[in-house]
Design an enzyme around this catalytic site. Sequence first.
Site, PDB file in Angstrom:
ATOM      1  N   GLU A  86       0.977  -5.441  -9.246  1.00 50.92           N
ATOM      2  CA  GLU A  86       0.460  -6.089  -8.035  1.00 50.92           C
ATOM      3  C   GLU A  86       0.499  -7.616  -8.159  1.00 50.92           C
ATOM      4  O   GLU A  86       0.752  -8.310  -7.171  1.00 50.92           O
ATOM      5  CB  GLU A  86      -0.969  -5.595  -7.759  1.00 50.92           C
ATOM      6  N   ASN A 125     -13.387  -3.393   4.166  1.00 57.03           N
ATOM      7  CA  ASN A 125     -14.343  -3.499   3.068  1.00 57.03           C
ATOM      8  C   ASN A 125     -14.140  -4.756   2.226  1.00 57.03           C
ATOM      9  O   ASN A 125     -14.462  -4.784   1.044  1.00 57.03           O
ATOM     10  CB  ASN A 125     -14.344  -2.216   2.228  1.00 57.03           C
ATOM     11  N   TYR A 183       0.813  -1.215   0.000  1.00 55.26           N
ATOM     12  CA  TYR A 183       0.000   0.000   0.000  1.00 55.26           C
ATOM     13  C   TYR A 183       0.854   1.277   0.000  1.00 55.26           C
ATOM     14  O   TYR A 183       0.337   2.353   0.346  1.00 55.26           O
ATOM     15  CB  TYR A 183      -0.950  -0.003   1.196  1.00 55.26           C
ATOM     16  N   HIS A 227      -9.855  -6.155  -2.092  1.00 54.87           N
ATOM     17  CA  HIS A 227      -9.045  -5.191  -2.851  1.00 54.87           C
ATOM     18  C   HIS A 227      -9.035  -5.620  -4.308  1.00 54.87           C
ATOM     19  O   HIS A 227      -9.008  -6.819  -4.595  1.00 54.87           O
ATOM     20  CB  HIS A 227      -7.599  -5.180  -2.335  1.00 54.87           C
TER      21      HIS A 227
HETATM   22  P1  RTP Z   1      -8.840  -1.116  -3.121  1.00 54.42           P
HETATM   23  O1  RTP Z   1      -7.629  -0.324  -3.559  1.00 54.42           O
HETATM   24  O2  RTP Z   1      -8.669  -1.736  -1.762  1.00 54.42           O
HETATM   25  O3  RTP Z   1      -9.358  -2.063  -4.129  1.00 54.42           O
HETATM   26  O4  RTP Z   1     -10.044  -0.098  -2.886  1.00 54.42           O
HETATM   27  P2  RTP Z   1     -10.358   1.272  -3.569  1.00 54.42           P
HETATM   28  O5  RTP Z   1      -9.546   1.472  -4.795  1.00 54.42           O
HETATM   29  O6  RTP Z   1     -11.841   1.292  -3.655  1.00 54.42           O
HETATM   30  O7  RTP Z   1      -9.902   2.288  -2.450  1.00 54.42           O
HETATM   31  P3  RTP Z   1      -8.553   3.164  -2.299  1.00 54.42           P
HETATM   32  O8  RTP Z   1      -8.916   4.599  -2.372  1.00 54.42           O
HETATM   33  O9  RTP Z   1      -7.492   2.640  -3.219  1.00 54.42           O
HETATM   34  O10 RTP Z   1      -8.161   2.836  -0.791  1.00 54.42           O
HETATM   35  C1  RTP Z   1      -7.512   1.634  -0.465  1.00 54.42           C
HETATM   36  C2  RTP Z   1      -8.143   1.057   0.771  1.00 54.42           C
HETATM   37  O11 RTP Z   1      -7.927   1.923   1.862  1.00 54.42           O
HETATM   38  C3  RTP Z   1      -9.020   1.865   2.763  1.00 54.42           C
HETATM   39  N1  RTP Z   1      -9.584   3.192   2.923  1.00 54.42           N
HETATM   40  N2  RTP Z   1      -9.886   3.699   4.079  1.00 54.42           N
HETATM   41  N3  RTP Z   1     -10.734   5.432   6.154  1.00 54.42           N
HETATM   42  C4  RTP Z   1     -10.860   5.824   4.900  1.00 54.42           C
HETATM   43  O12 RTP Z   1     -11.332   6.891   4.581  1.00 54.42           O
HETATM   44  C5  RTP Z   1     -10.384   4.922   3.852  1.00 54.42           C
HETATM   45  N4  RTP Z   1     -10.384   5.184   2.557  1.00 54.42           N
HETATM   46  C6  RTP Z   1      -9.871   4.085   1.966  1.00 54.42           C
HETATM   47  C7  RTP Z   1     -10.028   0.888   2.178  1.00 54.42           C
HETATM   48  O13 RTP Z   1      -9.787  -0.380   2.764  1.00 54.42           O
HETATM   49  C8  RTP Z   1      -9.676   0.895   0.702  1.00 54.42           C
HETATM   50  O14 RTP Z   1     -10.103  -0.285   0.086  1.00 54.42           O
HETATM   51 MG    MG Z   2      -7.393   1.291  -4.789  1.00 52.04          MG
END
Ligand code: RTP
Ligand code: MG
Length: 140
Positions: free
Chosen positions: A128, A114, A51, A117
């Site tokens: 990845e 959630n 990450y 990923h």
């Molecule tokens: P992912 O990368 O996990 O597939 O999900 P995503 O694109 O929908 O979300 P991303 O913006 O890339 O964020 C990665 C992961 O970080 C956690 N998160 N927490 N507390 C918060 O506001 C927050 N925002 C994101 C989530 O686990 C997200 O999947």
């Molecule tokens: Mg993401």
Amino acid sequence: MAVERTLSIIKPDATRRNLTGKINAVFEDAGLRIVAQKRIRLTDAQAGAFYAVHKDRPFYGSLVSSMTTDPVVVQVLEGENAVLKHREVMGATNPAQAAEGTVRAQFAESIEANSVHGSDSAENAAIEIAFFFSQIEIVG
Ligand code: RTP
Ligand code: MG
């Protein structure tokens, strides 16, 4: 449309609740094929490296530690338009905004916990996938 591969992670909140099979069924029903899969326990350093793109975000530390509490299932999914298709069936990052029937609408506990990923582009998918798998482990 091109056959693509994407990197998927079933996160600790989901493995803890024994949801791997139910989540895999959503992926398979959407036409995604699981061409590699393994259950691993991420170290803090591994989760932090995976990450690293989020290292300046306020949720980085919490996200990294949440990824180490229980095992994860990392997988390579293959199919037509796999990156976008996978993101569609995962649903929005925030489960409150995720469409009905998506993995996150059905299973996510919170915006952070959630359940899944997915890579966000074909370019990042290649990076990845290489983070977790060698070529010999991917059987299309
Ligand atoms: P992912 O990368 O996990 O597939 O999900 P995503 O694109 O929908 O979300 P991303 O913006 O890339 O964020 C990665 C992961 O970080 C956690 N998160 N927490 N507390 C918060 O506001 C927050 N925002 C994101 C989530 O686990 C997200 O999947
Ligand atoms: Mg993401």
